[in-house]
Design a protein around this motif. Sequence first.
Motif, PDB file in Angstrom:
ATOM      1  N   VAL A  68       0.849  -1.195   0.000  1.00  0.00           N
ATOM      2  CA  VAL A  68       0.000   0.000   0.000  1.00  0.00           C
ATOM      3  C   VAL A  68       0.883   1.243   0.000  1.00  0.00           C
ATOM      4  CG1 VAL A  68      -1.690   1.341   1.322  1.00  0.00           C
ATOM      5  CG2 VAL A  68      -1.894  -1.154   1.179  1.00  0.00           C
ATOM      6  N   GLY A  79      -8.677   0.536   4.688  1.00  0.00           N
ATOM      7  CA  GLY A  79      -8.894  -0.298   3.521  1.00  0.00           C
ATOM      8  C   GLY A  79      -9.172  -1.730   3.939  1.00  0.00           C
ATOM      9  N   THR A 132      -0.120   0.965  11.262  1.00  0.00           N
ATOM     10  CA  THR A 132      -1.256   0.218  10.753  1.00  0.00           C
ATOM     11  C   THR A 132      -1.806  -0.699  11.824  1.00  0.00           C
ATOM     12  OG1 THR A 132      -0.361   0.245   8.517  1.00  0.00           O
ATOM     13  CG2 THR A 132      -2.022  -1.434   9.001  1.00  0.00           C
ATOM     14  N   GLU A 163      -9.144  -3.136  -3.536  1.00  0.00           N
ATOM     15  CA  GLU A 163      -8.238  -2.305  -4.327  1.00  0.00           C
ATOM     16  C   GLU A 163      -8.432  -0.801  -4.125  1.00  0.00           C
ATOM     17  OE1 GLU A 163      -5.706  -3.510  -6.233  1.00  0.00           O
ATOM     18  OE2 GLU A 163      -6.281  -5.473  -5.441  1.00  0.00           O
ATOM     19  N   PRO A 165      -8.744   1.718  -1.136  1.00  0.00           N
ATOM     20  CA  PRO A 165      -8.810   2.234   0.234  1.00  0.00           C
ATOM     21  C   PRO A 165      -9.245   3.695   0.215  1.00  0.00           C
ATOM     22  CG  PRO A 165      -6.535   2.091  -0.471  1.00  0.00           C
ATOM     23  CD  PRO A 165      -7.368   1.514  -1.580  1.00  0.00           C
TER      24      PRO A 165
END
Length: 170
Positions: A68, A79, A132, A163, A165
Amino acid sequence: MRHSRTTTLALTATLAAGMLAGCSSEDSSTPATSDEATTSASTETPGTDDASAGSLPDGVTVSLPEGVEAPSGASGGAGLGDDGTSLWVVTYGSSTNPTVATVESAESGTVTVSLAAVDPDAPATADYVPTTTVLDLPDGLDTEAPFQVVLGELGSVEVDGVETPGWLVS
């Protein structure tokens, strides 16, 4: 007069030698070689008391999700995980006491997450890095259709499949 110049020069030389001795290390008997200096510097472990040392909760990493890329100026994002059953949330801030997400609620196409520091009482560095948090999606959320993710007080983003986010950009 000649005698006072000699005394002055000798006194100046003694003072200079004393000052130079004061500038050297305490243990001047065995000076460190360049190999020793390199070895000691490379064996130090930076940040042993920060988030990179394993003090993070499960599912939290101080980085972006694999594969990402965040847009320039991103301040948060969300996402779907590759499996479609997990949600990743990216926050930005301290690497030593990062902000992590927890699911607060999920209803009618909206997932609301709360954001908080790993340890609200601990100090944080002034760096600005992505963190994250990977969360399990609540049962019953339709991930085939676009859905909203409310990122605490930061704002909300739309996630439209694995695909696509959503990002908050400031």
